[in-house]
Design an enzyme around this catalytic site. Structure first.
Site, mmCIF file in Angstrom:
data_model
loop_
_atom_site.group_PDB
_atom_site.id
_atom_site.type_symbol
_atom_site.label_atom_id
_atom_site.label_comp_id
_atom_site.label_asym_id
_atom_site.label_seq_id
_atom_site.Cartn_x
_atom_site.Cartn_y
_atom_site.Cartn_z
ATOM 1 N N GLY A 161 0.834 -1.206 0.000
ATOM 2 C CA GLY A 161 0.000 0.000 0.000
ATOM 3 C C GLY A 161 0.866 1.252 0.000
ATOM 4 O O GLY A 161 0.532 2.257 -0.635
ATOM 5 N N ARG B 249 1.713 -9.731 9.146
ATOM 6 C CA ARG B 249 1.668 -9.437 10.581
ATOM 7 C C ARG B 249 0.769 -10.422 11.326
ATOM 8 O O ARG B 249 0.995 -10.715 12.503
ATOM 9 C CB ARG B 249 1.244 -7.994 10.831
ATOM 10 C CG ARG B 249 2.230 -6.997 10.202
ATOM 11 C CD ARG B 249 2.251 -5.656 10.844
ATOM 12 N NE ARG B 249 2.877 -4.677 9.959
ATOM 13 C CZ ARG B 249 4.198 -4.515 9.817
ATOM 14 N NH1 ARG B 249 5.036 -5.247 10.506
ATOM 15 N NH2 ARG B 249 4.667 -3.603 8.975
ATOM 16 N N LYS C 33 -6.380 -2.956 6.060
ATOM 17 C CA LYS C 33 -4.956 -3.245 5.886
ATOM 18 C C LYS C 33 -4.807 -4.446 4.941
ATOM 19 O O LYS C 33 -5.724 -4.750 4.191
ATOM 20 C CB LYS C 33 -4.304 -3.501 7.247
ATOM 21 C CG LYS C 33 -4.322 -2.274 8.153
ATOM 22 C CD LYS C 33 -3.353 -1.215 7.655
ATOM 23 C CE LYS C 33 -3.409 0.034 8.511
ATOM 24 N NZ LYS C 33 -2.617 1.118 7.961
ATOM 25 N N ASP D 44 0.326 -0.808 13.283
ATOM 26 C CA ASP D 44 0.764 -2.103 12.743
ATOM 27 C C ASP D 44 1.018 -3.138 13.843
ATOM 28 O O ASP D 44 1.178 -4.326 13.549
ATOM 29 C CB ASP D 44 2.037 -1.921 11.907
ATOM 30 C CG ASP D 44 1.749 -1.151 10.618
ATOM 31 O OD1 ASP D 44 0.575 -1.127 10.191
ATOM 32 O OD2 ASP D 44 2.690 -0.571 10.041
ATOM 33 N N ARG E 253 -7.818 -6.840 9.713
ATOM 34 C CA ARG E 253 -7.043 -7.345 10.862
ATOM 35 C C ARG E 253 -7.865 -7.414 12.142
ATOM 36 O O ARG E 253 -7.496 -8.150 13.057
ATOM 37 C CB ARG E 253 -5.781 -6.491 11.069
ATOM 38 C CG ARG E 253 -4.737 -6.771 10.005
ATOM 39 C CD ARG E 253 -3.430 -6.064 10.273
ATOM 40 N NE ARG E 253 -2.436 -6.459 9.282
ATOM 41 C CZ ARG E 253 -1.386 -5.721 8.932
ATOM 42 N NH1 ARG E 253 -1.179 -4.557 9.498
ATOM 43 N NH2 ARG E 253 -0.537 -6.164 8.035
HETATM 44 C C1 S3P Z 1 2.779 3.221 6.582
HETATM 45 C C2 S3P Z 1 1.730 3.802 7.224
HETATM 46 C C3 S3P Z 1 0.672 3.029 7.890
HETATM 47 C C4 S3P Z 1 1.095 1.598 8.150
HETATM 48 C C5 S3P Z 1 1.774 0.982 6.982
HETATM 49 C C6 S3P Z 1 2.995 1.769 6.568
HETATM 50 C C7 S3P Z 1 3.765 4.100 5.920
HETATM 51 O O1 S3P Z 1 -0.467 3.011 7.054
HETATM 52 O O2 S3P Z 1 -0.009 0.828 8.534
HETATM 53 O O3 S3P Z 1 2.184 -0.334 7.301
HETATM 54 O O4 S3P Z 1 4.875 3.635 5.606
HETATM 55 O O5 S3P Z 1 3.439 5.269 5.709
HETATM 56 P P1 S3P Z 1 -1.549 4.209 7.085
HETATM 57 O O6 S3P Z 1 -0.793 5.435 6.859
HETATM 58 O O7 S3P Z 1 -2.490 3.943 5.970
HETATM 59 O O8 S3P Z 1 -2.200 4.118 8.425
#
Ligand code: S3P
Length: 425
Positions: A93, A385, A338, A311, A342
């Protein structure tokens, strides 16, 4: 690959050094790709997610090479080049959302795809603000694939209803190449690695409480050193606290306050994590942690704390099963979007292992302390995770458990098994 885990009788013991932070690795390679010249990145992650970012940047004309086992160089003209095919973000993501911010203002078009899990993750959160900046992005109902038509962008003043570092970073990256200034305000502080690294690389960025402002600017090439990932360390921190007789030292852990929610919660639960040799690496606080088994008590985790441990919630749920009393997690609804849902997944995994846990709309309630029975097969849902959380829970189960599709741990922590085997010797 399936993985069998058995009761851990003698505890975890030893010293491990945590591999590079995944979030910072993504940012380091993306930002270096925008800088003219060669940037050395020391201690780059070997996890699949940051490697997806490396592949995307390579396909955009950036040269990325290993200089030794841990360090890479990124050589760029400072400009990206159109790729004739799909840019594959894999399971990541962060790759898709941050790269969208970069690609929206290029003078070429791009197509971003992801695997099955990423294809089911919402992109409205970035499409909406990018569109307000003048971006043109097509998708089917705001899910990947994303078709990005490069356009000149203009800055915005955006108030986000989500505390998400991915959304914040996407908009700040778009703002670096947009006309005028871009201000992003979030409802609670999410991880600030983008802000710290942009400042370190001399981009024009200003932070004022929950607002960050960027202006068009060129960054300077500097060596970037990446600290260890507290989200990977979290599995050993939790395991050491809940598996009797454990005593583990975890070196090189990134201790950025926007990521250390788990340490604050452990303190509230009565756990002790000793921080040794605290230092600064490229603007990021780092330290070594010593953690021993101890009795924990339940707590409430909510509000502004959620983004600081987003996380870690699956492994916190495992810890809560071994804490005396009730632990409540609320305001964590974004956890449903996620790599898997989760909230529902960790609830059903721990229930299956014998825990007393109930799902709520935005979290869960755990009553502890429970003896986990195990003796069952767990579906990781190919979520890294969840797989690692189930593994640690397996150490407390009276009967062995089997975790299906365990190789998904490679997404964030390919060294996991080697590390747990070493500590379990
Ligand atoms: C991340 C931000 C988080 C996290 C992801 C990594 C990042 O997501 O859950 O594993 O590197 O900016 P969100 O910003 O969507 O909460």
């Amino acid at each position: 690959m399936n993985q069998t885990i058995s009761y851990c009788q003698h505890g975890l013991k030893g010293v491990v050094t945590i591999p590079a932070d995944k979030s910072i690795s993504h940012r380091a390679v993306m930002f270096a790709s925008l800088i003219k010249g060669t940037t050395l990145i020391k201690g780059f992650s070997k996890a699949q997610d940051p490697l997806s970012t490396v592949e995307v940047c390579k396909n955009l004309g950036v040269e990325i090479e290993h200089v030794n086992e841990n360090d890479i160089t990124v050589t760029s003209s400072g400009n990206l080049r159109q790729h004739s095919n799909y840019l594959n973000c894999g399971n990541s993501g962060t790759t898709m959302r941050l790269m969208s911010g970069i690609l929206a203002s290029q003078n070429f078009n791009s197509r971003l795809i992801g695997d099955e899990s990423l294809s089911g993750r919402p992109m409205k959160r970035i499409i909406e603000p990018l569109t307000k900046m003048g971006a043109v992005i097509y998708s089917t109902e705001n899910y990947p694939p994303l078709y990005i038509y490069g356009r000149d962008l203009c800055g915005i003043n955006y108030h986000s209803s989500l505390a998400s570092a991915q959304v914040k970073s996407c908009i700040l990256l778009a703002g670096l190449n947009a006309e005028g200034k871009t201000t992003f305000t979030e409802p609670a502080l999410s991880r600030n690695h983008t802000e710290l690294l942009l400042s370190y690389l001399n981009a024009d960025i200003k932070i004022d409480g929950l607002s960050v402002t960027v202006r068009p600017s060129k960054m300077e090439s500097k060596t970037i050193e990446i600290p260890g990932d507290i989200s990977s360390a979290a599995f050993f921190i939790a395991a050491a606290l809940i598996v009797p007789h454990s005593d583990v030292t975890i070196k090189n852990v990134g201790l950025n306050p926007t990521r250390t929610g788990i340490l604050e919660i452990i303190k509230r639960m009565g756990g002790v994590v000793e921080i040794l040799d605290k230092r600064l690496v490229c603007g990021e606080p780092v330290g070594d942690l010593r953690v021993k088994y101890c009795e924990l008590k339940g707590t409430v985790i909510e509000g502004d704390m959620i983004p600081k441990l987003i996380d870690e919630i699956p492994i916190i749920a495992v810890m809560a099963t071994q804490a005396e009393g009730t632990t409540i997690v609320r305001n964590a609804q974004d956890l449903r979007y996620k790599e898997s849902d989760r909230i529902s997944a960790i609830t059903s995994i721990l229930k299956k292992l014998g825990a007393d846990i109930e799902e709520t709309s935005d979290g869960f309630i755990v009553n502890g302390k429970t003896k986990l029975t195990g003796g069952v097969e767990i579906d990781s849902l190919e979520d890294h995770r969840l797989a690692m959380s189930a593994y640690i829970a397996g150490y407390l189960c009276q009967n062995s458990i089997l975790v299906r599709d365990f190789d998904c741990v490679d997404i964030s922590f390919p060294e996991f098994e080697q590390y747990v085997n070493y500590l379990h010797m």
